[in-house]
Design a protein around this motif. Sequence first.
Motif, short mmCIF file in Angstrom:
data_model
loop_
_atom_site.label_atom_id
_atom_site.label_comp_id
_atom_site.label_asym_id
_atom_site.label_seq_id
_atom_site.Cartn_x
_atom_site.Cartn_y
_atom_site.Cartn_z
N ASN A 138 0.94 -1.17 -0.11
CA ASN A 138 0.02 -0.08 0.06
C ASN A 138 0.81 1.31 0.09
O ASN A 138 0.49 2.40 -0.69
CB ASN A 138 -1.08 0.04 1.17
CG ASN A 138 -2.35 -0.46 0.80
OD1 ASN A 138 -2.69 -0.01 -0.31
ND2 ASN A 138 -2.96 -1.17 1.68
N LEU A 186 1.88 1.58 -3.62
CA LEU A 186 0.73 1.90 -4.42
C LEU A 186 0.39 3.43 -3.93
O LEU A 186 -0.10 4.12 -5.07
CB LEU A 186 -0.61 1.01 -3.91
CG LEU A 186 -1.93 1.48 -4.80
CD1 LEU A 186 -1.65 1.31 -6.20
CD2 LEU A 186 -3.01 0.56 -4.13
N HIS A 242 -0.05 5.91 -7.29
CA HIS A 242 -1.08 6.61 -7.45
C HIS A 242 -0.72 8.25 -7.75
O HIS A 242 -1.24 8.79 -8.74
CB HIS A 242 -1.91 6.66 -6.22
CG HIS A 242 -3.13 5.62 -6.34
ND1 HIS A 242 -3.89 5.18 -7.16
CD2 HIS A 242 -3.34 4.67 -5.28
CE1 HIS A 242 -4.52 4.32 -7.07
NE2 HIS A 242 -4.50 3.83 -5.67
N GLU A 288 -2.33 -0.62 -11.48
CA GLU A 288 -3.40 -1.83 -11.61
C GLU A 288 -2.78 -3.11 -10.97
O GLU A 288 -3.51 -3.79 -10.38
CB GLU A 288 -3.72 -1.99 -13.09
CG GLU A 288 -4.57 -0.82 -13.65
CD GLU A 288 -4.57 -0.75 -15.10
OE1 GLU A 288 -3.80 -1.81 -15.65
OE2 GLU A 288 -5.32 0.07 -15.76
N SER A 341 -2.86 -2.86 -6.93
CA SER A 341 -4.30 -2.80 -6.71
C SER A 341 -4.97 -4.18 -6.62
O SER A 341 -5.74 -4.64 -5.78
CB SER A 341 -5.35 -1.76 -7.41
OG SER A 341 -4.89 -0.48 -7.30
N ALA A 370 -6.41 -2.34 -0.65
CA ALA A 370 -5.76 -1.42 -1.57
C ALA A 370 -6.13 0.01 -1.16
O ALA A 370 -7.33 0.37 -1.20
CB ALA A 370 -6.14 -1.57 -3.19
N LYS A 382 -6.83 3.87 -2.11
CA LYS A 382 -7.19 4.81 -3.47
C LYS A 382 -6.42 5.91 -3.68
O LYS A 382 -5.75 6.46 -2.63
CB LYS A 382 -8.81 5.13 -2.98
CG LYS A 382 -9.64 3.93 -2.56
CD LYS A 382 -9.78 3.08 -3.75
CE LYS A 382 -10.81 1.83 -3.75
NZ LYS A 382 -10.40 0.50 -3.34
N ASN A 430 -8.76 5.19 3.38
CA ASN A 430 -7.66 4.56 3.16
C ASN A 430 -6.97 3.86 4.35
O ASN A 430 -7.03 4.54 5.33
CB ASN A 430 -6.68 5.70 2.37
CG ASN A 430 -6.89 5.58 1.06
OD1 ASN A 430 -7.73 4.97 0.12
ND2 ASN A 430 -6.26 6.77 0.45
#
Length: 302
Positions: A38, A41, A45, A88, A91, A98, A100, A197
């Motif tokens: 995360n 990620l 993002h 992707e 996630s 996951a 956001k 989150n």
Amino acid sequence: MKTVFALAAIVIASSAGVRALPQQPEARAAVDDATILNYALTLEHLENAFYAGALAKFDEKAFAAAGLPPWARGRFVQVGKHEQQHVEFLSAALGDKATKPCEYKFPYTDPKSFAALSQVLEGVGVSAYAGAAQFITNKDYLTAAASVLSTEARHASWVAAAVNRVAGWSGAFDVPLGLNEVYTLAASFITSCPSSNPALPVKAFPALALQPAAPKPGQRTTLKFDVSGVDKSTKLYAAFYTGLDKKFAEIQNNQVTVPAGLEGNVYAVVSKSSGPALTDEDVVAGPAILQFNFDSQGRALS
């Protein structure tokens, strides 16, 4: 490249007081594989939003008017697709756990400043993956992270050398950054995040700015940071992260002499320790991003 220097200064100056990502400093979550995925990620993002937003704003004519090579925008489109695929992939691995995307604000004004900031972000991405690798226990995740890391490094090298016309590497080693150090840099671009989150076990350090913002090795520079929580009797040092090493210089009257021999991407923090085993508890402020460009003979560029 002066644009890179200016944007690096903006990045650090704008990070003061930012606490955009969820954090729980009193009771931090365990740093397990899901947490690190995360964390990665969160960064992907950010990069995905960065490229998508800029490429939607600037067309090929804008890139040409900025003096960038005619093929530059097409390559940036490819880089942006890589970041989207990273989002992707991570996630899918995390499923309903996951994190956001957040809301972001990036300090570019034209394709040239976008390219300069791309170099900064890709460099931070490389340092983030290198520093987080130690926390991954699942070998499949570690292999996947190494694959993403090498791609981020290719991005960083390409934008530095082909677009911004500086060296595509800093030396034999990149700088691995800790979770809190990367969070401090990333938080400067984030304005808000979904309350749902997952909380990350991170905190942002106070901001650090240098004056001049782009000093040369051997030059005296003034450090600007919050000293309200530091005992006046405590000796403070500027720690310059270069490759796998750290170079220290004692701070006197908020000034320090930048050590000689620094090349490429360097990160600076204010520390209560001058030892190589510097920890987060030692960090008073920073990191600040510095770029020391050099020519094909290894000579420093102005």
